[in-house]
Design an enzyme around this catalytic site. Structure first.
Site, mmCIF file in Angstrom:
data_model
loop_
_atom_site.group_PDB
_atom_site.id
_atom_site.type_symbol
_atom_site.label_atom_id
_atom_site.label_comp_id
_atom_site.label_asym_id
_atom_site.label_seq_id
_atom_site.Cartn_x
_atom_site.Cartn_y
_atom_site.Cartn_z
ATOM 1 N N ARG A 222 0.864 -1.181 0.000
ATOM 2 C CA ARG A 222 0.000 0.000 0.000
ATOM 3 C C ARG A 222 0.903 1.234 0.000
ATOM 4 N NH1 ARG A 222 -3.562 -2.776 -1.375
ATOM 5 N NH2 ARG A 222 -5.558 -3.214 -0.392
ATOM 6 N N GLU A 251 -3.806 7.444 -4.547
ATOM 7 C CA GLU A 251 -4.273 6.908 -5.833
ATOM 8 C C GLU A 251 -5.642 7.486 -6.184
ATOM 9 O OE1 GLU A 251 -4.173 2.662 -5.384
ATOM 10 O OE2 GLU A 251 -2.047 2.668 -4.892
ATOM 11 N N HIS A 269 -1.589 0.281 -9.776
ATOM 12 C CA HIS A 269 -2.229 -0.640 -8.824
ATOM 13 C C HIS A 269 -2.889 -1.830 -9.547
ATOM 14 C CE1 HIS A 269 -4.022 -0.921 -4.535
ATOM 15 N NE2 HIS A 269 -3.853 -2.125 -5.058
HETATM 16 P P1 NAP Z 1 -1.177 -11.332 5.135
HETATM 17 O O1 NAP Z 1 -0.935 -12.770 4.818
HETATM 18 O O2 NAP Z 1 -2.161 -10.983 6.187
HETATM 19 O O3 NAP Z 1 0.250 -10.685 5.493
HETATM 20 C C1 NAP Z 1 0.305 -9.403 6.064
HETATM 21 C C2 NAP Z 1 1.724 -9.094 6.446
HETATM 22 O O4 NAP Z 1 1.722 -7.769 6.989
HETATM 23 C C3 NAP Z 1 2.313 -10.020 7.489
HETATM 24 O O5 NAP Z 1 3.636 -10.297 7.135
HETATM 25 C C4 NAP Z 1 2.282 -9.176 8.747
HETATM 26 O O6 NAP Z 1 3.380 -9.378 9.572
HETATM 27 C C5 NAP Z 1 2.429 -7.782 8.204
HETATM 28 N N1 NAP Z 1 1.883 -6.792 9.134
HETATM 29 C C6 NAP Z 1 0.583 -6.579 9.439
HETATM 30 N N2 NAP Z 1 0.486 -5.589 10.343
HETATM 31 C C7 NAP Z 1 1.751 -5.179 10.615
HETATM 32 C C8 NAP Z 1 2.306 -4.186 11.468
HETATM 33 N N3 NAP Z 1 1.538 -3.409 12.232
HETATM 34 N N4 NAP Z 1 3.668 -4.044 11.483
HETATM 35 C C9 NAP Z 1 4.440 -4.829 10.718
HETATM 36 N N5 NAP Z 1 3.968 -5.787 9.885
HETATM 37 C C10 NAP Z 1 2.642 -5.957 9.842
HETATM 38 O O7 NAP Z 1 -1.640 -10.546 3.843
HETATM 39 P P2 NAP Z 1 -1.283 -10.830 2.312
HETATM 40 O O8 NAP Z 1 -2.369 -11.637 1.688
HETATM 41 O O9 NAP Z 1 0.138 -11.285 2.221
HETATM 42 O O10 NAP Z 1 -1.417 -9.336 1.737
HETATM 43 C C11 NAP Z 1 -0.519 -8.334 2.169
HETATM 44 C C12 NAP Z 1 -0.937 -6.981 1.663
HETATM 45 O O11 NAP Z 1 -0.649 -6.865 0.268
HETATM 46 C C13 NAP Z 1 -2.431 -6.672 1.739
HETATM 47 O O12 NAP Z 1 -2.832 -6.293 3.030
HETATM 48 C C14 NAP Z 1 -2.584 -5.556 0.727
HETATM 49 O O13 NAP Z 1 -2.393 -4.306 1.343
HETATM 50 C C15 NAP Z 1 -1.449 -5.809 -0.249
HETATM 51 N N6 NAP Z 1 -1.990 -6.214 -1.556
HETATM 52 C C16 NAP Z 1 -1.714 -5.440 -2.650
HETATM 53 C C17 NAP Z 1 -2.232 -5.799 -3.892
HETATM 54 C C18 NAP Z 1 -1.929 -4.988 -5.121
HETATM 55 O O14 NAP Z 1 -2.752 -4.969 -6.027
HETATM 56 N N7 NAP Z 1 -0.796 -4.329 -5.208
HETATM 57 C C19 NAP Z 1 -3.051 -6.924 -4.018
HETATM 58 C C20 NAP Z 1 -3.299 -7.693 -2.889
HETATM 59 C C21 NAP Z 1 -2.755 -7.324 -1.660
HETATM 60 P P3 NAP Z 1 3.451 -10.362 10.849
HETATM 61 O O15 NAP Z 1 4.120 -11.598 10.339
HETATM 62 O O16 NAP Z 1 4.272 -9.589 11.792
HETATM 63 O O17 NAP Z 1 2.023 -10.604 11.283
#
Ligand code: NAP
Length: 302
Positions: A222, A251, A269
């Site tokens: 993000r 965005e 995005h």
């Molecule tokens: P996920 O499995 O829930 O992983 C989230 C990650 O964020 C985990 O490594 C978690 O770390 C970390 N995190 C959460 N809160 C945090 C905090 N306060 N401080 C430090 N680290 C923190 O989610 P995912 O499916 O991998 O998706 C991750 C993100 O990618 C989504 O939330 C979204 O924003 C983004 N995304 C972008 C696109 C795009 O089109 N570019 C598409 C899909 C998703 P811990 O191991 O410490 O819990």
């Protein structure tokens, strides 16, 4: 799924093949009493929008990140929320690696060089950098971070990561206990954490400085996670080597200064934006709604 009478689509239903399932509302200007379920993609649903839909009981998101939804207000009002994890993981990880290669090999700039007819006039362009043989640091080893790590292996001399605690899935990788320590170690820093207040500015001025003139920042998470003005300033005067960005702070507006830089690759995005994945996300939204209307457990509640 038969068309339920009490369903609304908040925005962009056509991108997910969901235009047939309900009425489109702009909840900011249109109160919607009687609506019990809402479908939303990137724009989310805030407290004012929930206020405009007093009978709302379910928000089905066609995204994995729920940083644009007021989760606290939803919980307090007993509104269930679902998202679309896993089905988009591969696409987003592919794009992260694609951006890493694009930035190193200057693919957008090379494409432009050919299109503008400069090759016959100027000869070959300036040399690029190797995409492989780098230390690759992954900020956030969640679902997408792990998929990036698997794909990064052939490119990396070593893979490192930061999560709030060391993760079982990271036992083959080097753990760094802060974003700063990861940036000091890495040549390429790939941002894959969730958005929202908990991670706002996690890639700070200091983290960007630590990555340094030879470092590359890739962000598919993000825009809020990166201090965007600090990143642009560092890219402009060479304190940060290069960046590949799929996400931005405001965005769809991208700062003018970023558009003028040669050392960036920019994508609007598009992490999950393939036909296959958008169809899978749309299906998961429908399956969650079907479960909700049938009184069954939701498939992917947050
Ligand atoms: P996920 O499995 O829930 O992983 C989230 C990650 O964020 C985990 O490594 C978690 O770390 C970390 N995190 C959460 N809160 C945090 C905090 N306060 N401080 C430090 N680290 C923190 O989610 P995912 O499916 O991998 O998706 C991750 C993100 O990618 C989504 O939330 C979204 O924003 C983004 N995304 C972008 C696109 C795009 O089109 N570019 C598409 C899909 C998703 P811990 O191991 O410490 O819990």
């Amino acid at each position: 799924m038969p068309k339920p009478p009490l369903l609304m689509l908040v925005e962009q239903p056509d991108l997910f093949g969901l235009h047939h399932i309900g009425e489109h509302y702009d909840l900011r200007s249109q109160p919607a009493p009687g609506i019990v379920a809402a479908v939303s993609s990137g724009n989310g649903v805030d407290a004012a929008m929930m206020e405009a839909a007093p009978d709302l009981k379910m928000i089905a998101l066609s995204v994995v990140g729920y940083d644009k939804v007021d989760v606290e207000t939803a919980r307090a009002r007993g509104i269930a929320i679902t998202n679309t994890p896993d089905v988009l993981t591969d696409d987003v990880a592919d794009l992260a690696i694609g951006l890493m290669i694009s930035v190193a090999r200057r693919l957008p700039q090379q494409d432009l060089f050919v299109r503008e007819g400069r090759w016959p006039l100027e000869g070959p362009p300036a040399l690029a950098r190797r995409a492989s043989g780098r230390r690759i640091g992954i900020l956030g080893l969640g679902r997408i971070g792990q998929a990036i790590a698997r794909r990064a292996q052939p490119f990396a001399t070593e893979i490192g990561y930061y999560s709030r605690q060391p993760r079982a899935e990271g036992k083959e990788y080097i753990y760094r206990d802060s974003p700063l320590a990861l940036a000091e170690w890495a040549d390429v820093l790939i941002v894959a954490v969730s958005g929202g207040p908990g991670t706002a500015g996690l890639v700070s001025h200091a983290v960007i400085e630590a990555l340094g003139p030879d470092g590359t920042l890739i962000n598919i998470a993000r825009g809020s996670v990166v201090d965007e003005p600090a990143m642009i300033a560092a890219l402009t005067d060479g304190r940060l080597g290069a960046a590949g960005l799929d996400v931005f702070a405001h965005e769809p507006n991208v700062p003018e200064a970023l558009l003028r830089l040669e050392n960036v690759a920019l994508v609007p995005h598009q992490g999950s934006a393939t036909r296959e994945t958008r169809a899978a996300m749309g299906k998961l939204v429908l399956d969650n709604l079907a479960a909700f209307f049938a009184g069954k457990p939701l498939l992917t509640p947050i």
